[in-house]
Scaffold this motif. Structure first.
Motif, short mmCIF file in Angstrom:
data_model
loop_
_atom_site.label_atom_id
_atom_site.label_comp_id
_atom_site.label_asym_id
_atom_site.label_seq_id
_atom_site.Cartn_x
_atom_site.Cartn_y
_atom_site.Cartn_z
N ARG A 1 0.82 -1.21 0.00
CA ARG A 1 0.00 0.00 0.00
C ARG A 1 0.85 1.26 0.00
NH1 ARG A 1 -3.92 -1.78 5.02
NH2 ARG A 1 -4.84 -3.65 4.07
N LEU B 1 -4.79 2.43 -5.39
CA LEU B 1 -6.00 1.61 -5.28
C LEU B 1 -6.84 1.77 -6.53
CD1 LEU B 1 -7.01 2.59 -1.63
CD2 LEU B 1 -5.63 0.64 -2.34
N LYS C 1 -12.25 -0.73 -7.28
CA LYS C 1 -12.85 -1.73 -6.41
C LYS C 1 -12.24 -1.74 -5.01
CE LYS C 1 -14.39 -5.12 -9.83
NZ LYS C 1 -14.36 -6.56 -10.23
N ASN D 1 -9.00 -2.46 -4.53
CA ASN D 1 -7.85 -3.37 -4.56
C ASN D 1 -6.55 -2.58 -4.60
OD1 ASN D 1 -9.49 -5.74 -4.72
ND2 ASN D 1 -9.77 -5.36 -6.91
N CYS E 1 -3.10 -2.14 -6.23
CA CYS E 1 -2.45 -2.54 -7.48
C CYS E 1 -1.24 -3.42 -7.19
CB CYS E 1 -2.04 -1.31 -8.28
SG CYS E 1 -3.41 -0.31 -8.87
N ASP F 1 -1.50 -6.52 -6.18
CA ASP F 1 -1.83 -7.51 -5.16
C ASP F 1 -2.33 -8.79 -5.84
OD1 ASP F 1 -2.52 -8.93 -2.94
OD2 ASP F 1 -4.08 -7.56 -2.25
N HIS G 1 -3.54 -11.29 -4.40
CA HIS G 1 -4.71 -11.83 -3.69
C HIS G 1 -5.98 -11.03 -3.97
CE1 HIS G 1 -2.04 -14.48 -1.53
NE2 HIS G 1 -1.32 -13.46 -1.09
N ALA G 2 -5.88 -10.04 -4.84
CA ALA G 2 -7.05 -9.21 -5.14
C ALA G 2 -7.99 -9.96 -6.09
CB ALA G 2 -6.61 -7.89 -5.76
N ASN G 3 -9.16 -9.37 -6.28
CA ASN G 3 -10.14 -9.91 -7.21
C ASN G 3 -10.47 -8.84 -8.25
OD1 ASN G 3 -12.07 -11.47 -8.49
ND2 ASN G 3 -13.68 -10.97 -7.00
N ASP H 1 -6.91 -11.04 -10.03
CA ASP H 1 -5.49 -11.14 -9.69
C ASP H 1 -4.73 -10.01 -10.38
OD1 ASP H 1 -2.94 -11.83 -9.10
OD2 ASP H 1 -2.96 -13.79 -10.09
#
Length: 649
Positions: A62, A67, A70, A72, A74, A76, A78-80, A82
């Protein structure tokens, strides 16, 4: 030569109540300042708990990446969806960026719609490029195909979706302005592509604002103080291999080489040090002249060019550069004249340095001893920085609460939604700020504690050499450094904790006052008058003087703790009284040169010199003004009666 206050050792007996002459290092000792050791241990427990919170709640990514729409982070994985390869944040709607840059606008850039991409989009030379939302709903292309097609699936949109896209409501947005990667943000360049803009207008798209405000709005966000602080922390985390090699291993190697040079070339080292210092001052002065434009052109123009739109040096900045150049000229002249004036003092200081070099040569463990506190501090800093990264990023990602009407097409619900369309940000609570401040203070106290322990061990080792000279030389243990470490660990950790806490407290107060001053300056509530400025600079000067005095007293106190085993306060009093009673003898050693030498020659030589001088003073006071344990070279240097009479006159 006894001072006016009498023999210090006669007034301060050993820890067991008896006066021991030859066995001053081996006298019976007691644990001192134990409550402060307990407080220091409690600090470590609290830091472990504090760090565990950061490791549990934080995400260092972070600090670097932005961000998306959504929420998330950037990059990451594990985000939705990927996003492990999509690290760049891009603002989809240029009109939102423009609106956020207006002075009276209530819309913030943090609420503008953003997306994570692999690279920054650029306009096409013959058509109109699009950047569309992550594929979902009726958009049946895969995520990888979306990336391979440069994030464009405009041709697959329904008529309704195309119409909302032309209204800058998504799911696809036109690429009108070129962008470039600046700190993982796609910085707009406020020069629209004429071809793309013409295609957009022919398709019936809404008006797109063309103004430098688009450029400045993102630039202002990227250079905000919070953003800069996060980047600093992130850069440290990313550059740790370079920091370990260039900031750790290389200086350690050079430090050992420098100590060996002092050991074998002691007569030349003060001259080399003074010469290098003068050369450094001259080079910095020449660099200032170069930047001020007094020596040909400055160093920036040949690199980026004088006609670059971002290259501009205002008259005020040029005035500051020339002021610095004049100031450095004065410093250079003073440094060179001072070097010439202290030639005789350098010769005297060399004699004391020779004694210190002899100690380092005979107590050879002193050469490699700094490796021990270095390794301890290196391990501590690695853990501390890792915890700091997680603490700085331990806020919660929440959607902003805004009143702006920012509508966007939702692929899941298949309609334009104006609810909850505001952007996301990291929310920091007050207890996180307190945790960060406590973490910083704990680091400073722990650092001062380790440095104080190292200084005390070195002083104990040198004092063992001094006080076991001559007939009592068998009292020197085979490894005096480890004997000094054992005495420190068993008796003096509380005293060291108290001394390091004192320095940390004063430094923290000065830091808080400076932070308050900066905050008042930003809000425009600081007094701009002459009295206000004088009061500020006076307070800063006084605090720096207090800090410097405490550090000096602490260093001498650590020496007396190593010699006598007294508590911190008692050791400070003894050291101060010894210096005052013998000021004529030690005054001619040149404290200014000693400071420069100590800075460049590291703590081993610094503590060796100071320990020898204070041991000599204590030795003289014990034996009616004639030192019994001092080496002949030291006696010859510090007992020059002609020099004492000249100084007295």
């Amino acid at each position: 030569m006894r001072g006016p206050l009498g023999s210090v050792i006669g007034r301060y007996p050993s820890s067991d109540g008896s006066s021991q002459v030859g066995g001053i290092i081996r006298q019976n000792r007691k644990c001192r300042d134990v409550p402060f050791l307990v407080i220091f241990i409690a600090l470590w427990v609290a830091m472990i708990v504090n760090s565990s919170f950061g490791f549990n709640q934080g995400n260092p990514s972070r600090l670097t990446y932005g961000l998306d729409y959504k929420g998330n982070v950037c990059g990451d994985k594990h985000a939705n969806p990927d996003l492990h390869e999509l690290e760049l944040m891009y603002w989809l709607n240029p009109n939102q960026v423009y609106l956020s840059g207006l002075k009276n606008s209530q819309f913030k850039l943090a609420n503008a719609r953003t997306i994570c991409l692999l690279d920054c989009p650029i306009p096409s030379e013959d058509t109109l490029n699009w950047v569309c939302d992550y594929p979902a709903g009726d958009i049946r292309i895969s995520f990888n195909d979306w990336i391979d097609s440069n994030y464009d699936y405009f041709e697959f949109l329904t008529p309704e979706m195309r119409n909302t896209s032309l209204q800058l409501q998504g799911p696809c947005y036109p690429v009108i302005f070129p962008s470039v990667n600046v700190f993982w943000r796609c910085q707009y360049i406020a020069h629209p592509s004429n071809v793309s803009l013409r295609h957009w207008q022919q398709m019936g798209g809404v008006h797109i604002n063309e103004d430098i405000i688009i450029d400045k709005s993102i630039h202002k966000s990227i250079n905000a103080r919070s953003s800069v602080l996060k980047r600093y922390m992130a850069d440290i985390g990313k550059a740790w291999p370079v920091l370990i090699v260039c900031g750790g291993l290389l200086p350690l190697f050079l430090s050992v080489i420098w100590l060996l040079m002092i050991r074998h070339f002691v007569a030349a080292m003060p001259w080399i040090t003074v010469a290098l210092f003068d050369i450094l001052i001259i080079l910095v002065t020449m660099f200032s002249y170069l930047k001020a434009g007094w020596i040909r052109n400055d160093a920036i123009s040949p690199i980026i060019g004088e006609h670059d739109p971002y290259y501009h040096v205002s008259g005020r900045e040029l005035s500051h550069l020339r002021t610095v150049a004049v100031l450095m000229t004065v410093i250079m002249v003073v440094a060179i004249l001072t070097s010439i004036a202290i030639v005789r003092r350098i010769l005297m200081a060399t004699s004391v340095l020779k004694v210190a070099a002899k100690v380092i040569g005979e107590v050879q463990a002193l050469i490699i001893f700094p490796v021990i506190p270095y390794v301890v501090l290196a391990i501590f800093y690695m853990v501390w920085f890792s915890a700091a990264f997680h603490l700085f990023s331990s806020g919660r990602i929440v959607q902003n609460d805004c009143d702006s009407s920012c509508c966007a097409y939702d692929l899941e619900s298949k309609k334009v939604s104006c609810d909850h369309c505001c952007g996301y940000s990291i929310h920091y609570t007050s207890h996180i700020a307190v945790a960060i401040i406590f973490h910083l203070f704990g680091c400073y106290w722990a650092t001062q504690f380790f440095i104080a322990c190292s200084a005390t061990v070195i002083a104990g080792s040198v004092a063992s050499y001094y006080w076991a000279h001559g007939g009592t030389s068998p009292e020197i243990t085979f490894l005096p450094v480890f004997s000094s470490m054992r005495r420190l660990m068993r008796y003096s950790l509380g005293s060291v904790a108290l001394g390091s806490l004192t320095v940390s407290f004063v430094e923290s107060v000065r830091f808080m006052l400076e932070s308050i001053r900066r905050k008042l300056k930003v809000t425009g509530t600081t007094p701009d008058g002459c009295i206000g400025k004088i009061a500020h600079h006076t307070s800063q000067f006084c605090l720096r003087c207090v800090e410097w005095t405490i550090k000096s007293v602490n260093r001498n106190a650590y020496i007396m703790i190593a010699i006598t085993g007294k508590s911190f306060c008692r050791a400070s009093a003894i050291a101060t009284e010894l210096i005052m009673n013998n000021i004529l003898r030690i005054g001619k050693v040149c404290w200014a040169l000693g400071y420069i030498v100590a800075t460049l020659f590291f703590a081993v030589v610094e503590m060796s010199i100071d320990t020898i001088i204070l041991s000599f003073c204590q030795d003289s006071d014990e034996h009616q003004g004639t030192a019994q344990y001092a080496p002949p070279l030291l006696i010859e240097t510090l007992n020059d009666q002609n020099e004492i009479q000249r100084l007295t006159q």
